[in-house]
Design a protein around this motif. Structure first.
Motif, short mmCIF file in Angstrom:
data_model
loop_
_atom_site.label_atom_id
_atom_site.label_comp_id
_atom_site.label_asym_id
_atom_site.label_seq_id
_atom_site.Cartn_x
_atom_site.Cartn_y
_atom_site.Cartn_z
N TYR A 169 -9.59 15.74 -14.01
CA TYR A 169 -10.90 16.88 -14.70
C TYR A 169 -11.12 17.30 -13.64
O TYR A 169 -11.68 17.53 -12.79
N LEU A 170 -12.44 18.94 -13.93
CA LEU A 170 -13.38 19.15 -14.09
C LEU A 170 -14.91 18.50 -13.56
O LEU A 170 -14.25 17.39 -14.84
N ASP A 171 -16.00 17.81 -12.91
CA ASP A 171 -16.59 17.37 -12.76
C ASP A 171 -17.67 17.06 -14.03
O ASP A 171 -17.95 16.05 -14.74
N ASP B 258 -10.35 8.12 -11.91
CA ASP B 258 -11.40 8.75 -11.53
C ASP B 258 -12.05 8.80 -9.83
O ASP B 258 -12.68 8.84 -9.64
N ALA B 259 -10.37 9.32 -9.24
CA ALA B 259 -10.48 9.32 -7.70
C ALA B 259 -10.76 10.95 -7.79
O ALA B 259 -10.82 11.68 -8.08
N PRO B 260 -12.13 11.09 -6.78
CA PRO B 260 -12.39 12.42 -6.51
C PRO B 260 -11.80 12.99 -5.50
O PRO B 260 -11.48 12.97 -4.71
N ILE B 261 -11.45 14.28 -6.05
CA ILE B 261 -10.41 15.03 -5.52
C ILE B 261 -11.25 16.93 -5.89
O ILE B 261 -11.45 16.98 -6.54
N GLU B 262 -10.28 18.34 -4.47
CA GLU B 262 -10.01 19.00 -4.65
C GLU B 262 -9.68 19.55 -6.56
O GLU B 262 -7.91 19.74 -5.91
N PRO C 101 -14.55 21.00 -7.00
CA PRO C 101 -13.86 19.17 -7.29
C PRO C 101 -13.94 18.94 -8.88
O PRO C 101 -14.55 19.60 -9.52
N GLY C 102 -13.50 17.11 -8.59
CA GLY C 102 -12.69 16.83 -9.73
C GLY C 102 -12.96 15.35 -10.16
O GLY C 102 -12.60 15.11 -8.68
N THR C 103 -11.76 14.48 -10.88
CA THR C 103 -11.09 13.65 -10.55
C THR C 103 -10.03 13.31 -11.40
O THR C 103 -9.67 14.26 -11.49
N GLU D 195 0.81 -1.16 0.12
CA GLU D 195 0.20 0.49 0.26
C GLU D 195 0.77 1.41 -0.03
O GLU D 195 1.91 1.84 0.71
N TYR D 196 0.80 2.16 -1.11
CA TYR D 196 1.55 3.44 -0.68
C TYR D 196 0.92 4.81 -0.86
O TYR D 196 -0.32 4.37 -1.91
N TRP D 197 0.98 5.01 -0.11
CA TRP D 197 0.25 6.33 -0.10
C TRP D 197 0.36 7.83 -1.45
O TRP D 197 1.25 7.92 -1.80
N ASP D 198 -0.93 8.01 -1.14
CA ASP D 198 -1.11 9.07 -3.01
C ASP D 198 -1.33 10.33 -2.29
O ASP D 198 -2.83 10.42 -1.49
N GLY D 199 -0.64 11.35 -1.96
CA GLY D 199 -1.72 12.69 -1.28
C GLY D 199 -2.55 13.27 -1.73
O GLY D 199 -3.76 13.90 -1.25
N THR D 200 -2.66 12.52 -2.89
CA THR D 200 -3.75 14.09 -4.15
C THR D 200 -4.24 12.88 -3.53
O THR D 200 -6.07 14.16 -3.71
#
Length: 309
Positions: free
Chosen positions: A228-230, A190-194, A200-202, A156-161
């Motif tokens: 990407y934006l929503d 398609d991970a939800p992020i800001e 919001p976006g992906t 398991e590897y940390w992704d800060g985004t």
């Protein structure tokens, strides 16, 4: 007399070498396979970035450079856990910018500071470590290196985004600049992020990480990242990897570190056990020969004394 002294010297040397061999097998691995607290490392990456131009609504492509400064805070760390301060800056490489620019500079893509803690042997995150500041973001899994004696398995590897640990899947073995590596792949879709504050976006990212397994040091890391934006509008397309100079520096460091491990964990025990045994045997035989010689001399002296009588 000289033979007797030399015999005792050999026995003493043999004992010393055997003790050194035992320590190299029982004590040294736990010391050398432990992250030091004086780490202060700069890693450089480059590539291309396509960033949305708000005025035209088009993605504009430019060269990009990334600098990652990772340092252990020795005062906040302890014997088992290391506290890291990691600064990452992504800058459009136009008009020879410095490694990082301020927030008003249009060439700035992103600038982040992360503080986290990891186990000095397993490299696993320690999110509740007491040496962390109160506002540190809790992390999970591996963060910036692999464990000593890495395995051909998933981690398991940390992704800060994303703000979470994601699977790093073992993929293959590969030699990179003379260093044998395990290659792990990470696929995020398609991970939800800001995208920005309140927007919001992906997020998609395809990551490959080359790891030297004895030390767990990362030799190369590539990313193919999109945001990407929503509504589906792409705002970022980032493709980066270690620079050629960085890859060579990482390979040189890996060779040095592996050489030190071989010296302490293979050659020192070998010399200790083999050399120590040989010295003990030679010393014991020499002392035994001196003792036998002394007995023969005494017997001969007695025979001569009897004849003279």
């Amino acid at each position: 007399m000289k033979r007797k002294v030399f015999g005792f010297v050999l026995v003493g040397l043999g004992t010393f070498l055997l003790v050194a061999g035992v320590l190299a097998v029982t004590w040294a691995p736990g010391q050398v396979k432990r992250l030091p607290l004086d780490v202060n490392q700069t890693t450089n990456l480059d590539g291309t970035v396509r960033k949305l131009d708000a005025a035209t609504g088009e993605l504009v492509e430019n060269p990009v450079k990334v600098q990652n400064i990772t340092q252990v805070d020795a005062d906040a760390s302890d014997g088992e856990t290391a506290v890291w301060v990691q600064k990452t800056c992504v800058v459009i490489d136009v008009d020879d910018p410095p490694a990082c620019v301020d927030g008003d500079d249009e060439r700035l893509v992103s600038a982040e500071i992360e503080v986290f803690a990891t186990d000095r042997v397993t490299a696993e995150s320690v999110p509740d470590f007491g040496g962390l500041p109160a506002d540190a973001t809790p992390t999970d899994g591996l963060v910036n290196k692999w464990p000593f004696d890495s395995q051909k398995q998933d981690y398991e590897y940390w992704d800060g985004t994303v703000g979470a640990a994601v699977p790093a899947v073992y993929d293959r073995e590969e030699t990179l600049l003379g260093v044998d590596c395990y290659v792990y792949t990470i696929s995020i879709s398609d991970a939800p992020i800001e995208i920005a504050d309140g927007i919001p976006g992906t997020y998609d990212n395809e990551i490959e990480i080359w790891v030297e397994p004895q030390t767990g040091a990362i030799q190369q890391q590539t990313q193919d990242q999109q945001r990407y934006l929503d509504d589906g509008t792409q705002v970022l397309d980032l493709k980066i990897g270690f620079t050629d100079d960085q890859q060579q520096a990482s390979a040189d460091d890996a060779e040095d570190n592996m050489g030190l491990l071989r010296l302490l964990l293979f050659w020192v025990p070998l010399l200790g056990f083999v050399g120590g045994a040989l010295c003990l045997v030679a010393g014991a035989l020499l002392l035994l020969s001196v003792r036998r010689g002394g007995r023969s001399g005494d017997a001969e002296h007695k025979e001569l004394a009897g004849s003279s009588a």
